[in-house]
Design an enzyme around this catalytic site. Sequence first.
Site, PDB file in Angstrom:
ATOM      1  N   ASP A 344       0.858  -1.187   0.000  1.00 46.30           N
ATOM      2  CA  ASP A 344       0.000   0.000   0.000  1.00 46.30           C
ATOM      3  C   ASP A 344       0.885   1.224   0.000  1.00 46.30           C
ATOM      4  OD1 ASP A 344      -2.407  -1.163   0.266  1.00 46.30           O
ATOM      5  OD2 ASP A 344      -2.476  -1.064   2.451  1.00 46.30           O
ATOM      6  N   ASP A 656      -5.238  -3.818   4.465  1.00 44.30           N
ATOM      7  CA  ASP A 656      -5.762  -3.485   5.790  1.00 44.30           C
ATOM      8  C   ASP A 656      -7.282  -3.594   5.905  1.00 44.30           C
ATOM      9  OD1 ASP A 656      -6.168  -1.315   4.181  1.00 44.30           O
ATOM     10  OD2 ASP A 656      -4.653  -0.059   5.156  1.00 44.30           O
ATOM     11  N   ASP A 660      -9.574  -6.766   1.565  1.00 38.76           N
ATOM     12  CA  ASP A 660      -8.221  -7.193   1.223  1.00 38.76           C
ATOM     13  C   ASP A 660      -7.973  -8.645   1.620  1.00 38.76           C
ATOM     14  OD1 ASP A 660      -7.545  -4.736   0.202  1.00 38.76           O
ATOM     15  OD2 ASP A 660      -6.850  -3.955   2.129  1.00 38.76           O
TER      16      ASP A 660
HETATM   17  P1  ATP Z   1      -3.609   2.955  -0.130  1.00 40.68           P
HETATM   18  O1  ATP Z   1      -4.363   1.891  -0.836  1.00 40.68           O
HETATM   19  O2  ATP Z   1      -2.221   3.124  -0.599  1.00 40.68           O
HETATM   20  O3  ATP Z   1      -3.710   2.902   1.347  1.00 40.68           O
HETATM   21  P2  ATP Z   1      -5.430   5.144  -0.189  1.00 40.68           P
HETATM   22  O4  ATP Z   1      -5.468   5.232   1.273  1.00 40.68           O
HETATM   23  O5  ATP Z   1      -5.285   6.420  -0.933  1.00 40.68           O
HETATM   24  O6  ATP Z   1      -4.264   4.287  -0.697  1.00 40.68           O
HETATM   25  P3  ATP Z   1      -8.177   4.523  -0.287  1.00 40.68           P
HETATM   26  O7  ATP Z   1      -8.284   4.738   1.168  1.00 40.68           O
HETATM   27  O8  ATP Z   1      -8.871   3.410  -0.942  1.00 40.68           O
HETATM   28  O9  ATP Z   1      -6.687   4.376  -0.717  1.00 40.68           O
HETATM   29  O10 ATP Z   1      -8.615   5.892  -0.970  1.00 40.68           O
HETATM   30  C1  ATP Z   1      -8.851   5.985  -2.327  1.00 40.68           C
HETATM   31  C2  ATP Z   1      -9.290   7.391  -2.672  1.00 40.68           C
HETATM   32  O11 ATP Z   1     -10.520   7.671  -2.032  1.00 40.68           O
HETATM   33  C3  ATP Z   1      -8.324   8.468  -2.202  1.00 40.68           C
HETATM   34  O12 ATP Z   1      -7.366   8.758  -3.158  1.00 40.68           O
HETATM   35  C4  ATP Z   1      -9.238   9.642  -1.958  1.00 40.68           C
HETATM   36  O13 ATP Z   1      -9.437  10.358  -3.144  1.00 40.68           O
HETATM   37  C5  ATP Z   1     -10.549   9.003  -1.559  1.00 40.68           C
HETATM   38  N1  ATP Z   1     -10.715   9.002  -0.105  1.00 40.68           N
HETATM   39  C6  ATP Z   1      -9.857   8.524   0.815  1.00 40.68           C
HETATM   40  N2  ATP Z   1     -10.339   8.672   2.048  1.00 40.68           N
HETATM   41  C7  ATP Z   1     -11.537   9.248   1.931  1.00 40.68           C
HETATM   42  C8  ATP Z   1     -12.554   9.655   2.859  1.00 40.68           C
HETATM   43  N3  ATP Z   1     -12.422   9.482   4.159  1.00 40.68           N
HETATM   44  N4  ATP Z   1     -13.660  10.226   2.358  1.00 40.68           N
HETATM   45  C9  ATP Z   1     -13.802  10.393   1.051  1.00 40.68           C
HETATM   46  N5  ATP Z   1     -12.912  10.043   0.137  1.00 40.68           N
HETATM   47  C10 ATP Z   1     -11.785   9.469   0.559  1.00 40.68           C
END
Ligand code: ATP
Length: 915
Positions: A344, A656, A660
Amino acid sequence: MPGTEATGTPRPPGGRHPAEAHHALVAHEVVLLLETDAERGLSGPEAARRLERFGPNLLPPATGGSLLRRILGQFHHPLIYVLLVAGAVTAALGEYVDSTVILAVVLVNALIGFVQESKAEAALEGLRAMVRTTATVVRGGREHTVPSAELVPGDLVVVEAGDKVPADVRLVRVAELRVDESALTGESDPVTKDEVVLHPGTPVADRRNMTHSGTLVTAGRGAGVVVATGPETELGAIHRLVGSAETLATPLTAKLAAFSRILTVVILALAAVTFAIGLARGEEAVRMFTAAVALAVGAIPEGLPAAVTITLAIGVVRMARRRAVIRRLPAVETLGGTTVICSDKTGTLTENQMTVRTLWTPDGTAYQVTGSGYDPSGTLRDADGTAVTADASHALRWCLLAGAACNDAVLTRAGGRWELRGDPTEGAMLVVAGKAGLRADEVAERLPRTDTIAFSSERRYMATLHDDAASGASAVLAKGATERVVGLCAGQMAADGGTRPLDRAAVLAAAERLAAEGLRVLATAARPAAEPAAFSERELPGTLVLTGLQAMLDPPRPAATAAVGACHDAGITVKMITGDHAATASAVAGRIGLLTGPRPGEGEVLTGTELAALSAREYPAAVDRARVLARVSPEQKLGLVRALQERGQVVAMTGDGVNDAPALRQADIGVAMGRGGTEVAKDAADMVLTDDDFATIEAAVEEGRGVFDNLTKFVVWTLPTNMGEGLVILVAVLLGSTLPILPTQILWINMTTAVALGLMLAFEPKERGIMNRPPRDPARPLLTRALVLRVLLVSALLIAGSWWVFGWERDAGASLAEARTAAVNLFVSVEVLYLFSCRSLTRPAWRLGLFGNRWVIGGVLTQALGQLALTYLPTMNHLFHTAPISARTWLHILGVALLAALVIAVDKRLRPAPG
Ligand code: ATP
């Protein structure tokens, strides 16, 4: 203790009741029965009283059976049977000294085996405590996070997607709650839960109004009253039945155990043949019998499986010290062979400490934000550098409002420090709103929330419905990935609050520019006067107005760059699998050296959409080539792992979330996050990182390689020892000559050297340059050809050496006992020198430094004392038929041993054999 029948009659406070009954009661009866409150839960002091009374919510440690059984288990080995028979036969023949020695050896061996196994088990058991499981409980009307062990009957617990159910719970409220109960019932499809009363005879698997300890919540949310904890739970009952001790078996230990079994049979057959040949020659039956027993005892590598387990356990402890907790022992083996790590981004390669740096509004204004961390002191400056507040423009205000109100995080100030409860992305949005003068509590008061479309990694946005206290109407707020939020919008908000047609290209270009700086960009949208009825995922698209972009910095972890570099040196490819935007991900990847150059090369960045468009034929190669996989959904991760595995890769994959879990199971090494990960992910993983840091995976791989080296070293050391011991006897009988080493002496060598010398290799520190060689090919056998040849060479040297010394001493007029003592000492001396050689598979012994492994020094000194006792103590002389030898004989022994060591060193030089 369980009460009588759960019929609603008064009970002692907090009394426990048979779990069978709770599903057949109406929820409020259960609440009454357990003297709790369906809204406020127990009070803190009452919970403490009950904890005192009922004990912690823990299962008794699994021990793999009673003490007696485990001790007896040590005697359950073909070799021990052979020895016991030998002891009995020698006793029957009146050879009491020999039978006593044999019996003592059996006992000592069993004792050492027991102690070692217990230590290995204790080490593994201790790890479990390192992965903290917590539960959300309502006490005194407020939600708290407490260690699961502190739950008591009557506690009101809340479970939601990703949690492991912490105790047996009668549900009182559910919202689309689905639970994977396979741990309890074997049924792998998640079960939907509700609160309805069931028939008393309903079996556990069908009790829809209960959730049981150890099962996993895959969706939704629920609250319920704890009806049983610890051993009283259904899981506790199963635990009692099967005593679910963690097995210490791995594919390698299983293979080695199978190998030892075959070897045992072959050696026993050989011993029988030896016996028969001796008899045919007219030798004395007793002498031949003991010779055959000695051959068997000497040649069977009985310590092998135990030593492997111990080496693995030591590896597990070393990994835990570096904050990687192994949940399944085979992972230790596999880790060393990892060829690809799929990690990630957020929180693993980066800190997951978000700070909004830039706000962009649709009129094209970019506001820069100062300050860092969760402290909301900092300033917003417009393009001219003038400090502004939320009042600067309507779009800015609604952009900040959407960020702050469409938000589940809570910022609190404790002891002068700002702390966040919830998602750091949301925390950053609260902070920037604060910097612009919008306080979270005031926002919540002005815009009380009435409905939510929750964020998920698939949906990539979150939307909320509010009553707008200012206008009296309803308002919809949304935030999320730019392309998703843009999809929800038909227009964009102007500075004066009016709506303009959406300039999609301009918004996406602005987002792209910010993302290219490595910033995480979220778009915000609003609909100030909304129809509450239209608030659903289906009806939302095209109804909102875009209010702006919030771009936040999430710095790479300090150790990430070095760890990625170390992986590359070790021939391991690192891939970033992220839900974030491709441009953000590529910028971060470039910064930590994950790409081949500063900018992504051809095919190095792929998005989830591009992945989905690939044909089955193109897919594996494209995935293999890609370094950054952005906007990937959890479902796609499983396909990624499979494709990489098809191409022969050994894949470590982090994850996480609940979704997954399948990918974590499929990966050769599933890695879950100890802090940020859900219980479901931890449950599916082979390894849990207690610090969520990528560098820890790299450290674990390094330790894994070290463990494998040490296993190989032990095997390479022990096999010639066993072969030498067995063959010395076999050759003597075949040649019809006097035994140069007696059966009891073989027993002595076998039992003392395995423990004092061989086992010390398990503590060998990792070799230099361990991360500069390519990953081990999983298909490669433990012993390469070069190592097999080395084993044969050393066996031959041991046999030749002992015959030589024995013959020489005899020729020089020594007694049989003296010549045999010399042969035994030669044997052990060669083993000692060979032990030093085995500390490295490639480098010469003298290059390793004498004190690199203090355990080896301790072991050698112990063995030396043992040899002196064997040679010079009259009792030992009597027991083992030995005799004191002269200094000249010692010189002779050491000379021959050094010669053997020289031959081994030359062989190592000519045919270095890396593990
Ligand atoms: P990783 O998979 O590396 O942990 P990540 O944390 O960016 O990456 P996700 O949490 O799936 O992956 O988030 C994907 C996208 O969703 C982000 O790029 C963001 O644009 C949006 N996002 C993340 N958190 C929120 C939230 N709390 N509310 C709304 N949109 C969100």
